[in-house]
Design a protein around this motif. Structure first.
Motif, PDB file in Angstrom:
ATOM      1  N   ASP A   1      -9.703  26.406 -14.226  1.00 53.89           N
ATOM      2  CA  ASP A   1      -8.348  26.023 -14.627  1.00 53.89           C
ATOM      3  C   ASP A   1      -7.289  26.303 -13.563  1.00 53.89           C
ATOM      4  OD1 ASP A   1      -8.905  25.170 -17.432  1.00 53.89           O
ATOM      5  OD2 ASP A   1      -9.673  27.214 -17.559  1.00 53.89           O
ATOM      6  N   ILE A   2      -7.701  26.841 -12.397  1.00 52.84           N
ATOM      7  CA  ILE A   2      -6.733  27.137 -11.338  1.00 52.84           C
ATOM      8  C   ILE A   2      -6.688  26.015 -10.306  1.00 52.84           C
ATOM      9  CG2 ILE A   2      -6.898  29.652 -11.533  1.00 52.84           C
ATOM     10  CD1 ILE A   2      -8.881  29.463  -9.069  1.00 52.84           C
ATOM     11  N   ALA A   3      -5.522  25.833  -9.651  1.00 50.93           N
ATOM     12  CA  ALA A   3      -5.389  24.800  -8.613  1.00 50.93           C
ATOM     13  C   ALA A   3      -6.301  25.120  -7.434  1.00 50.93           C
ATOM     14  CB  ALA A   3      -3.936  24.686  -8.159  1.00 50.93           C
ATOM     15  N   GLY A   4      -6.392  26.400  -7.088  1.00 47.43           N
ATOM     16  CA  GLY A   4      -7.306  26.815  -6.022  1.00 47.43           C
ATOM     17  C   GLY A   4      -6.722  26.691  -4.634  1.00 47.43           C
ATOM     18  N   THR A   5      -7.539  27.047  -3.647  1.00 53.73           N
ATOM     19  CA  THR A   5      -7.149  26.960  -2.241  1.00 53.73           C
ATOM     20  C   THR A   5      -7.747  25.690  -1.647  1.00 53.73           C
ATOM     21  OG1 THR A   5      -9.126  28.156  -1.582  1.00 53.73           O
ATOM     22  CG2 THR A   5      -7.181  29.476  -2.033  1.00 53.73           C
ATOM     23  N   PRO A   6      -7.303  25.278  -0.439  1.00 53.82           N
ATOM     24  CA  PRO A   6      -7.829  24.036   0.155  1.00 53.82           C
ATOM     25  C   PRO A   6      -9.349  24.010   0.304  1.00 53.82           C
ATOM     26  CG  PRO A   6      -5.838  24.687   1.297  1.00 53.82           C
ATOM     27  CD  PRO A   6      -6.168  25.812   0.340  1.00 53.82           C
ATOM     28  N   GLU A   7      -9.976  25.164   0.388  1.00 55.88           N
ATOM     29  CA  GLU A   7     -11.439  25.199   0.553  1.00 55.88           C
ATOM     30  C   GLU A   7     -12.166  24.942  -0.762  1.00 55.88           C
ATOM     31  OE1 GLU A   7      -9.427  27.852   1.557  1.00 55.88           O
ATOM     32  OE2 GLU A   7      -9.224  26.830   3.492  1.00 55.88           O
ATOM     33  N   GLY A   8     -11.480  25.099  -1.891  1.00 60.10           N
ATOM     34  CA  GLY A   8     -12.116  24.913  -3.186  1.00 60.10           C
ATOM     35  C   GLY A   8     -13.095  26.014  -3.503  1.00 60.10           C
ATOM     36  N   GLY A   9     -13.851  25.819  -4.583  1.00 63.11           N
ATOM     37  CA  GLY A   9     -14.842  26.811  -4.952  1.00 63.11           C
ATOM     38  C   GLY A   9     -14.950  26.959  -6.456  1.00 63.11           C
ATOM     39  N   ALA A  10     -15.793  27.921  -6.858  1.00 61.16           N
ATOM     40  CA  ALA A  10     -15.958  28.177  -8.283  1.00 61.16           C
ATOM     41  C   ALA A  10     -14.739  28.920  -8.811  1.00 61.16           C
ATOM     42  CB  ALA A  10     -17.221  28.987  -8.521  1.00 61.16           C
ATOM     43  N   ALA A  11     -14.579  28.857 -10.111  1.00 59.92           N
ATOM     44  CA  ALA A  11     -13.409  29.507 -10.723  1.00 59.92           C
ATOM     45  C   ALA A  11     -13.496  31.019 -10.555  1.00 59.92           C
ATOM     46  CB  ALA A  11     -13.340  29.152 -12.179  1.00 59.92           C
TER      47      ALA A  11
ATOM     48  N   THR B   1       0.816  -1.221   0.000  1.00 58.93           N
ATOM     49  CA  THR B   1       0.000   0.000   0.000  1.00 58.93           C
ATOM     50  C   THR B   1       0.852   1.275   0.000  1.00 58.93           C
ATOM     51  OG1 THR B   1      -0.189  -0.215   2.385  1.00 58.93           O
ATOM     52  CG2 THR B   1      -2.052  -1.007   1.071  1.00 58.93           C
ATOM     53  N   SER B   2       2.197   1.103  -0.059  1.00 53.87           N
ATOM     54  CA  SER B   2       3.031   2.304  -0.181  1.00 53.87           C
ATOM     55  C   SER B   2       2.925   2.905  -1.581  1.00 53.87           C
ATOM     56  CB  SER B   2       4.493   1.977   0.119  1.00 53.87           C
ATOM     57  OG  SER B   2       5.077   1.223  -0.928  1.00 53.87           O
ATOM     58  N   ILE B   3       2.257   2.209  -2.514  1.00 52.74           N
ATOM     59  CA  ILE B   3       2.086   2.771  -3.861  1.00 52.74           C
ATOM     60  C   ILE B   3       0.609   3.002  -4.187  1.00 52.74           C
ATOM     61  CG2 ILE B   3       4.251   1.809  -4.733  1.00 52.74           C
ATOM     62  CD1 ILE B   3       2.611  -0.339  -6.212  1.00 52.74           C
ATOM     63  N   ARG B   4      -0.282   2.798  -3.190  1.00 46.56           N
ATOM     64  CA  ARG B   4      -1.717   2.982  -3.417  1.00 46.56           C
ATOM     65  C   ARG B   4      -2.270   4.019  -2.433  1.00 46.56           C
ATOM     66  NH1 ARG B   4      -6.603  -1.603  -2.901  1.00 46.56           N
ATOM     67  NH2 ARG B   4      -8.073  -0.480  -4.219  1.00 46.56           N
ATOM     68  N   ALA B   5      -2.990   5.004  -2.938  1.00 50.88           N
ATOM     69  CA  ALA B   5      -3.593   6.016  -2.074  1.00 50.88           C
ATOM     70  C   ALA B   5      -5.095   5.783  -1.947  1.00 50.88           C
ATOM     71  CB  ALA B   5      -3.338   7.418  -2.642  1.00 50.88           C
ATOM     72  N   PHE B   6      -5.623   6.078  -0.746  1.00 54.75           N
ATOM     73  CA  PHE B   6      -7.062   5.997  -0.501  1.00 54.75           C
ATOM     74  C   PHE B   6      -7.597   7.395  -0.216  1.00 54.75           C
ATOM     75  CE2 PHE B   6      -5.303   1.858   0.426  1.00 54.75           C
ATOM     76  CZ  PHE B   6      -6.201   1.004  -0.197  1.00 54.75           C
ATOM     77  N   ARG B   7      -8.924   7.502  -0.125  1.00 54.71           N
ATOM     78  CA  ARG B   7      -9.515   8.848  -0.066  1.00 54.71           C
ATOM     79  C   ARG B   7      -9.040   9.677   1.129  1.00 54.71           C
ATOM     80  NH1 ARG B   7     -13.610   5.151   0.505  1.00 54.71           N
ATOM     81  NH2 ARG B   7     -14.555   4.996   2.549  1.00 54.71           N
ATOM     82  N   ASP B   8      -8.808   9.024   2.272  1.00 51.14           N
ATOM     83  CA  ASP B   8      -8.350   9.792   3.433  1.00 51.14           C
ATOM     84  C   ASP B   8      -6.934  10.336   3.221  1.00 51.14           C
ATOM     85  OD1 ASP B   8     -10.751   9.386   4.663  1.00 51.14           O
ATOM     86  OD2 ASP B   8     -10.059   7.701   5.905  1.00 51.14           O
ATOM     87  N   ASP B   9      -6.110   9.565   2.493  1.00 44.66           N
ATOM     88  CA  ASP B   9      -4.764  10.061   2.152  1.00 44.66           C
ATOM     89  C   ASP B   9      -4.880  11.317   1.296  1.00 44.66           C
ATOM     90  OD1 ASP B   9      -3.661   7.704   3.321  1.00 44.66           O
ATOM     91  OD2 ASP B   9      -3.995   6.610   1.450  1.00 44.66           O
ATOM     92  N   VAL B  10      -5.856  11.289   0.396  1.00 49.08           N
ATOM     93  CA  VAL B  10      -6.041  12.412  -0.515  1.00 49.08           C
ATOM     94  C   VAL B  10      -6.503  13.649   0.255  1.00 49.08           C
ATOM     95  CG1 VAL B  10      -7.451  13.244  -2.429  1.00 49.08           C
ATOM     96  CG2 VAL B  10      -6.470  10.940  -2.510  1.00 49.08           C
ATOM     97  N   LEU B  11      -7.458  13.464   1.142  1.00 49.62           N
ATOM     98  CA  LEU B  11      -7.963  14.605   1.917  1.00 49.62           C
ATOM     99  C   LEU B  11      -6.850  15.230   2.758  1.00 49.62           C
ATOM    100  CD1 LEU B  11     -11.447  13.175   2.942  1.00 49.62           C
ATOM    101  CD2 LEU B  11     -11.030  15.160   1.481  1.00 49.62           C
ATOM    102  N   ARG B  12      -5.971  14.383   3.328  1.00 46.75           N
ATOM    103  CA  ARG B  12      -4.848  14.897   4.129  1.00 46.75           C
ATOM    104  C   ARG B  12      -3.828  15.642   3.264  1.00 46.75           C
ATOM    105  NH1 ARG B  12      -5.454  10.138   7.212  1.00 46.75           N
ATOM    106  NH2 ARG B  12      -4.124   8.973   5.787  1.00 46.75           N
ATOM    107  N   ALA B  13      -3.777  15.290   1.996  1.00 53.12           N
ATOM    108  CA  ALA B  13      -2.748  15.871   1.118  1.00 53.12           C
ATOM    109  C   ALA B  13      -3.134  17.239   0.572  1.00 53.12           C
ATOM    110  CB  ALA B  13      -2.469  14.913  -0.037  1.00 53.12           C
ATOM    111  N   ILE B  14      -4.426  17.584   0.668  1.00 47.28           N
ATOM    112  CA  ILE B  14      -4.877  18.864   0.102  1.00 47.28           C
ATOM    113  C   ILE B  14      -4.133  20.010   0.777  1.00 47.28           C
ATOM    114  CG2 ILE B  14      -6.836  20.464  -0.084  1.00 47.28           C
ATOM    115  CD1 ILE B  14      -8.658  18.000  -0.335  1.00 47.28           C
TER     116      ILE B  14
END
Lengths: 287, 99
Positions: free
Chosen positions: A277-287, A142-155
Motif C-alpha cells: 500500500d506504499i508508494a515506495g522508492t524508485p527501485e521498488g520492492g516488496a511491501a 501525443t501531448s495527452i498520451r503517455a508511453f512506457r518510456d515516459d513512465v519510466l522517466r517519471a518514476i
C-alpha cells in the motif's frame, strides 16, 4: 478547459436530443448494452472493434478514425456528447480518444448511462440513421498520451497516479473485481505512484464530484499539480476518467494518460515494481 | 447446465481454486430486477467494482478473501448487504429491494 466546456447534464441532453448538430455517442464496456436500449438518437461506438487496431496493440490510425466517424455521420463541427455505463469509464476513454484526434467540441454526459437509468429517463431500442460525412481527423496529439518510456522517466520525478482500486495497487488483485483474475503479468504498481482510485472522483450515481472536492482529493494524496502527471490503470480506460477530471474539469494542462497501463508495465522485463500500500522508492520492492 | 449452482450463476469455465466469487440476485417484490447497479465496497467502505444486474437480476464479482459490502442502486431504492468471501468459494447474496 473547464467543467462547462466538457460536461453536460441529463437535462441539457434532453433539451438537445433532436438537434442535428449534437451527436450522442454511447460507448460501453458491455458493448451489447446499446442493442437493448440507449438514449434516443444515440449512435454506438465499440471501444474494442471500432477504436483498437485489429492486429497490433494500438489505436486505429488517423485514416481509420476518419472512416469511422464519417460512417457514423459525425462532422468536424458537430458537438459530440459521449456517455456510457460503468460510471463513464469507456465514455471517458472515447472522450480522450476524440481529443487525441483533435475533435473540437466533445463533452461527457455527467453520470453517464447509470444516472440516466436511475433517473428513469427514456431509453429506446430504435437505431437512428445519420447521413455519412467526410470527417477529417488531426494527427494524434501525443501531448495527452503517455508511453512506457515516459513512465519510466517519471518514476521518482513526476507525478504518477495509479487510479485502480487499492487491492490492484497493492498487488492483491490483478484486475477489477468484476473480471476474472488470471493474468500473465506481475502484480503491484509503478514505484512512487500515488494511489488515487478513479472512483473517489465520482459520486455513487456516477456524476463527478465538485471541483473543490476533486482538487482536495489529489492534493490530499500528495499529487503536486504543478508537475507533469501521468495517470494509469489496467488498460487505460479508468485513467481516462482521471485524465478527464484533471485535464478537463480542473484545467490542469500537463496531464497524460498511459493507455498501455498495468497490462503493459506489469509485463515488461526488468522494470521496477512496488508491492503493498506504499508508494515506495524508485527501485521498488516488496511491501 | 454442467457446473451450475442451484439458484445461482454457472461457474462453468472458471478455475474456482484461484477465484473468490461473490454473486447473487437482486429482486423486488419477489421479481428479479435487471439493470440494477451493484457496487462492491471493501472493508474500509472504499469502492472496488460495480456491475449492472442481468435481465434475471444476477450479478457476480471476482473478489479477494475478506469482508465486503454490496451496495445496490436501482431507481428509487438503495440497499447495503455485508458479505464475507473466501478463496475457492462462492458467496451467494440475495438482495431484496424494499422500495
Amino acid at each position: 478547459m473547464s467543467r462547462t466546456d466538457s460536461l453536460v447534464d441529463a437535462d441539457w441532453v434532453e433539451a438537445h436530443i433532436d438537434d442535428p448538430k449534437v451527436v450522442l455517442v454511447e460507448v460501453d464496456e458491455d458493448t451489447a448494452a446499446y442493442e437493448i436500449n440507449h438514449i434516443r438518437n444515440a449512435v454506438r461506438i465499440d471501444w474494442q472493434s471500432d477504436l483498437q487496431d485489429p492486429v497490433r496493440r494500438d489505436f486505429v490510425n488517423q485514416q481509420q478514425f476518419e472512416a469511422l466517424l464519417s460512417a457514423k455521420g459525425i462532422s468536424n463541427d458537430d458537438t459530440v456528447v459521449i456517455y456510457g455505463g460503468n460510471n463513464n469509464w469507456f465514455a471517458s476513454y472515447a472522450f480522450w480518444y476524440f481529443k487525441l484526434y483533435g475533435h473540437q467540441d466533445v463533452r461527457l454526459l455527467d453520470g453517464g448511462r447509470k444516472k440516466w437509468e436511475l433517473d428513469a429517463r427514456e431509453l429506446v431500442a430504435d437505431v437512428p440513421t445519420r447521413t455519412a460525412t467526410t470527417y477529417k481527423a488531426s494527427a494524434q496529439d501525443t501531448s495527452i498520451r503517455a508511453f512506457r518510456d515516459d513512465v519510466l522517466r517519471a518514476i521518482g520525478t513526476q507525478n504518477l497516479v495509479d487510479v485502480r482500486s487499492p487491492d490492484e495497487y497493492a498487488g492483491r488483485l490483478l484486475a477489477p473485481a468484476h473480471l476474472p483474475q488470471e493474468q500473465s503479468q506481475r502484480a503491484g504498481h509503478i514505484p512512487t505512484a500515488a494511489s488515487v482510485p478513479w472512483s473517489k472522483a465520482a459520486n455513487d450515481d456516477g456524476t463527478f464530484k465538485s471541483d473543490d472536492e476533486l482538487k482536495a482529493l489529489y492534493e490530499g494524496a500528495g499529487v503536486d499539480l504543478a508537475k507533469d502527471t501521468i495517470a494509469y490503470c489496467r488498460i487505460g480506460e479508468r485513467s481516462a476518467h482521471t485524465w478527464f477530471v484533471l485535464h478537463e474539469l480542473l484545467g490542469v494542462s500537463n496531464v497524460t494518460n498511459y493507455d498501455g497501463s498495468w497490462t503493459e508495465y506489469g509485463a515488461l522485463v526488468g522494470v521496477p515494481v512496488q508491492l503493498g500500500d506504499i508508494a515506495g522508492t524508485p527501485e521498488g520492492g516488496a511491501a | 447446465m454442467c457446473g451450475a449452482v442451484a439458484g445461482g450463476l454457472s461457474i462453468e469455465g472458471l478455475d474456482m481454486s484461484k477465484e473468490t466469487v461473490i454473486q447473487g440476485q437482486v429482486s423486488r417484490d419477489g421479481q428479479p430486477v435487471g439493470g440494477a447497479y451493484v457496487r462492491l465496497l471493501d472493508a474500509t467502505g472504499e469502492f472496488t467494482a460495480e456491475v449492472p444486474t442481468s435481465a434475471t437480476g444476477h450479478f457476480r464479482f471476482f473478489a479477494a478473501p475478506g469482508s465486503w459490502t454490496l451496495r445496490t442502486l436501482a431507481p428509487g431504492a438503495q440497499e447495503d448487504r455485508q458479505v464475507v468471501a473466501r478463496l475457492g468459494q462462492i458467496a451467494e447474496v440475495e438482495v431484496a429491494l424494499s422500495a
